[in-house]
Design an enzyme around this catalytic site. Structure first.
Site, mmCIF file in Angstrom:
data_model
loop_
_atom_site.group_PDB
_atom_site.id
_atom_site.type_symbol
_atom_site.label_atom_id
_atom_site.label_comp_id
_atom_site.label_asym_id
_atom_site.label_seq_id
_atom_site.Cartn_x
_atom_site.Cartn_y
_atom_site.Cartn_z
ATOM 1 N N GLY A 1 -0.741 -4.305 -5.248
ATOM 2 C CA GLY A 1 -1.781 -3.787 -5.195
ATOM 3 C C GLY A 1 -3.284 -3.930 -5.633
ATOM 4 N N MET A 2 -4.305 -4.097 -5.543
ATOM 5 C CA MET A 2 -5.314 -3.825 -5.628
ATOM 6 C C MET A 2 -5.752 -2.721 -5.990
ATOM 7 S SD MET A 2 -5.807 -6.634 -6.145
ATOM 8 C CE MET A 2 -6.706 -6.269 -7.465
ATOM 9 N N CYS B 1 1.152 -1.513 -0.077
ATOM 10 C CA CYS B 1 0.008 0.097 -0.175
ATOM 11 C C CYS B 1 0.402 1.031 0.088
ATOM 12 C CB CYS B 1 -0.775 0.190 1.079
ATOM 13 S SG CYS B 1 -2.426 -1.237 1.495
ATOM 14 N N GLY C 1 -0.669 -5.282 6.698
ATOM 15 C CA GLY C 1 0.720 -5.129 7.746
ATOM 16 C C GLY C 1 1.626 -6.681 8.212
HETATM 17 P P1 XMP Z 1 -0.868 -7.752 3.641
HETATM 18 O O1 XMP Z 1 0.293 -6.557 4.628
HETATM 19 O O2 XMP Z 1 -0.419 -9.294 3.953
HETATM 20 O O3 XMP Z 1 -1.619 -7.195 2.801
HETATM 21 O O4 XMP Z 1 0.314 -7.636 2.195
HETATM 22 C C1 XMP Z 1 -3.360 -7.082 1.986
HETATM 23 C C2 XMP Z 1 -3.925 -6.432 2.700
HETATM 24 O O5 XMP Z 1 -3.046 -4.990 1.547
HETATM 25 C C3 XMP Z 1 -4.767 -4.105 1.118
HETATM 26 N N1 XMP Z 1 -4.491 -3.588 -0.108
HETATM 27 C C4 XMP Z 1 -3.889 -2.209 -0.561
HETATM 28 N N2 XMP Z 1 -4.036 -1.285 -0.237
HETATM 29 N N3 XMP Z 1 -3.626 0.100 -1.930
HETATM 30 C C5 XMP Z 1 -3.522 -0.370 -0.503
HETATM 31 O O6 XMP Z 1 -3.750 0.557 -0.315
HETATM 32 C C6 XMP Z 1 -3.674 -1.184 -2.286
HETATM 33 O O7 XMP Z 1 -3.818 -1.432 -3.962
HETATM 34 C C7 XMP Z 1 -4.046 -1.942 -1.509
HETATM 35 N N4 XMP Z 1 -3.943 -3.571 -2.013
HETATM 36 C C8 XMP Z 1 -4.500 -4.428 -1.099
HETATM 37 C C9 XMP Z 1 -6.005 -5.154 1.451
HETATM 38 O O8 XMP Z 1 -6.794 -4.603 2.301
HETATM 39 C C10 XMP Z 1 -5.186 -5.808 1.333
HETATM 40 O O9 XMP Z 1 -6.017 -7.269 2.460
#
Ligand code: XMP
Length: 481
Positions: A388-389, A306, A341
Site C-alpha cells: 500500500g502506498m 488498504c 478491490g
Molecule cells: P487493488 O485491490 O487493485 O487496489 O490492489 C489498488 C488500489 O488501492 C489503493 N491503495 C491504497 N489504499 N491504503 C489505502 O487505503 C494504501 O496504502 C493504499 N495503496 C494503494 C489505490 O487506490 C490503488 O489503486
C-alpha cells in the site's frame, strides 16, 4: 445519528442476472471505453499508480494492450519525467529527437553508445544538428580499428535516404522497402535532424492493433502527482516529457487540497487530461468535475492492501460507491475509474455494470513481469512484493527522501499506516493476465446481451446474494486439482 437507509454493497454481495442475448461470439462485443474525457481506450483497464505496480515497463505494455498505466509519483521528479519519456519514445512510427552521435566520435564510442541505449543505429550530426550520416551496428560489426573516426564508416549524407516530417507511415513503409533499408532520418529543409523512422517501429505498429496512442502515433501514458506546491514542478516535468494525463493522487480526494490541485492543473495545461480522486460519494464527483476533472477515480478503502477502513472507520463498499458516483459521472459526461478491490474478470464486469468506464488494478498486476522489483522464492514458489502506498515502509521511504537521512526510531513510531505490505504469486507477462481478464469481460458482456460497455450500463440488473449463494458461485463439492 445520520444513517443512510440502504445497505451498501460490494462485488461479492451481488451477481448479474443473465439477459437475452443475440451475441454469437464473445468477439462480437467491443470493450471500447474512455479513460478520461479526451482519451479513448480499446480495453477498460488501468494499472494503478503504486510503486509496486506501474513504472515505464508496465505503462508501455498496458498502452500496447489498449489500456493505460499511471506512473507512480514516489520517485524524484527527474526520474518520473524520464519514465514518462521512455513510454512516449518506445512506440510511434517516428522517433522525435532521436539519439545522435557527434561527428568527432570514434567507432568504439559509437559501439558504447549503442550498447548503452540498446539501439542499432545512430544519426551522426555536427554541433548545429545537421545530419552528416548514419552509422548502424552493421557498419561497426567487423571494424577492427576501434579508434577510427565514425565518419569514415558511416553511410554519408550524400548516400542517405531521408524524408521530411510530413511523411506518412505508408509512405515511409514504401521508401524503406524500395531502398531495402531499415532507418530513415527525418530532416527539415536545412538538413537538420528532426526525427528517425525505423522499420522496427513500423513493424511494431502492426503488432499491437489495439494500442492506446496519441495523434502522433506514440503510446499514451498517465502520471500521478500529489497536492503540494512542488507537485506543480512535477506536473510541468511530466508534461514536458509528453504525458497524456495527470492523476491527482491523494487518499481523501474530496478535500480542498485535491480540488485546488485539480483546478490549478486544469488552468495550467489545456491539452492534458486531469484525473481527480479518490472519492466515494456523489458530491465528491460533482465537486471534482466542478474543479475541472476530466475523469474521477472512485474507491476509498477498497484496495487489497488498504486498511483505511480499519484505521479510520471511513469508506464505502466499492460497488455502491461506483454506482452512486457513476450516476453523477454519466449526468456530467465524465468517466469514472473504479479503483480498488478487483480480483477477477467477474469483478471487472460488475464494476463496469455498476457504471464505471474503466477499472484500476493494483495487486492483480503486481505479480507480473512488468511490475517494478524482482521476484523472490519462498517455499519453492516465486512471489513479488505489493505494498500500500500508505504502508509503513512506503511512508518511511518517502520520509527519508524528504529529510535526506535514514529514518530513526522516532520516525518509524510516528507513522500511522493505512496500508500493508504483502506478497503476490509471480504471474508472468502482464499481457497473459490482461488477455484472460478481457476474455472474461467479453463473455460477461454477452451474458448481459450487451455489445458494448454503454449497453452493459443499460442492461445490467444485479441480484443480492447470501453467503450460500456466494459458496455456490465458486467451484464447490468437488476436490479441485
Ligand atoms: P487493488 O485491490 O487493485 O487496489 O490492489 C489498488 C488500489 O488501492 C489503493 N491503495 C491504497 N489504499 N491504503 C489505502 O487505503 C494504501 O496504502 C493504499 N495503496 C494503494 C489505490 O487506490 C490503488 O489503486
Amino acid at each position: 445519528m445520520k444513517l443512510r437507509p440502504e445497505t451498501a454493497l460490494t462485488f461479492d454481495d451481488v451477481l448479474l442476472v443473465p439477459k437475452k442475448s443475440a451475441i454469437r461470439s464473445r468477439h462480437a462485443v467491443n470493450t471500447r471505453t474512455w479513460f478520461s474525457r479526451h482519451i479513448p481506450l480499446a480495453a477498460p483497464v488501468v494499472s494503478s499508480n503504486m510503486d509496486t505496480v506501474t513504472e515505464w515497463s508496465m505503462a508501455r505494455m498496458m498502452a500496447r494492450l489498449g489500456g493505460i498505466g499511471v506512473i507512480h509519483r514516489f520517485m524524484t521528479i527527474e526520474r518520473q519525467a524520464a519514465e514518462v519519456q521512455r513510454v512516449k519514445r518506445t512506440e510511434g512510427f517516428m522517433v522525435e529527437r532521436p539519439y545522435n552521435l557527434s561527428a568527432t566520435a570514434t567507432v568504439q564510442q559509437a559501439r558504447d553508445r549503442m550498447d548503452e541505449l540498446h539501439i542499432g543505429g545512430l544519426v551522426v550530426t555536427n554541433d548545429s544538428e545537421d545530419v552528416l550520416g548514419l552509422v548502424t551496428a552493421r557498419d561497426l560489426m567487423f571494424e577492427r580499428n576501434a579508434a577510427r573516426p565514425v565518419t569514415e564508416v558511416m553511410t554519408p549524407r550524400a548516400k542517405l535516404v531521408t524524408v521530411n516530417a510530413g511523411t506518412t507511415m505508408e509512405q515511409a513503409r514504401d521508401i524503406l522497402h524500395e531502398h531495402r533499408i531499415e532507418k530513415l532520418p527525418v530532416v527539415d529543409a536545412d538538413g537538420r535532424l528532426q526525427g528517425l523512422i525505423t522499420a522496427k517501429d513500423i513493424d511494431k505498429q502492426d503488432a499491437w492493433p489495439d494500442a492506446t496512442k496519441d495523434n502522433r502515433g506514440r503510446l499514451r501514458v498517465a502520471a500521478a502527482v500529489g497536492v503540494r506546491p512542488s507537485d506543480l514542478d512535477r506536473a510541468d516535468a511530466c508534461v514536458n516529457a509528453g504525458v497524456d494525463a495527470l492523476v491527482v493522487d491523494i487518499a481523501h480526494g474530496h478535500s480542498d487540497l485535491a480540488l485546488n490541485m485539480v483546478r490549478k492543473l486544469k488552468e495550467r495545461f489545456s491539452h492534458v487530461d486531469i484525473v481527480g480522486g479518490n472519492v466515494a460519494s456523489a458530491e465528491g464527483v460533482r465537486d471534482m468535475v466542478d474543479a475541472g476533472a476530466d475523469a474521477v477515480k472512485v474507491g476509498v478503502g477498497a484496495g487489497s492492501i488498504c486498511i483505511t477502513r480499519i484505521v479510520t472507520g471511513f469508506g464505502v463498499p466499492q460497488l455502491t460507491a461506483v454506482d452512486e458516483c457513476a450516476q453523477v459521472g454519466r449526468e456530467l459526461s465524465v468517466p469514472i475509474i473504479a479503483d480498488g478491490g478487483i480480483r477477477t474478470s467477474g469483478d471487472i464486469t460488475k464494476a463496469l455494470a455498476a457504471g464505471s468506464s474503466t477499472v484500476m488494478l493494483g495487486s492483480l498486476l503486481a505479480g507480473t513481469d512488468e511490475s517494478p522489483g524482482a521476484s523472490v522464492v519462498r517455499n519453492g514458489q516465486r512471489f513479488k512484493v505489493v505494498r500500500g502506498m500508505a504502508s509503513l515502509t512506503a511512508n518511511i521511504e518517502r520520509k527519508e527522501i524528504e529529510i535526506g537521512r535514514e529514518a530513526e526510531d522516532d520516525d518509524w513510531e510516528r507513522v500511522v499506516p493505512e496500508g500493508v505490505e504483502a506478497m503476490v504469486p509471480a504471474r508472468g507477462p502482464v499481457k497473459d493476465i490482461v488477455y484472460q481478464l478481457i476474455g472474461g469481460l467479453r463473455s460477461g458482456l454477452s451474458y448481459a446481451g450487451a455489445t458494448s460497455i454503454a449497453e452493459l450500463w443499460d442492461n445490467a440488473e444485479f441480484v443480492r446474494i447470501t453467503s450460500a449463494g456466494k459458496a455456490e458461485s465458486g467451484a464447490h463439492d468437488v476436490q479441485t486439482r
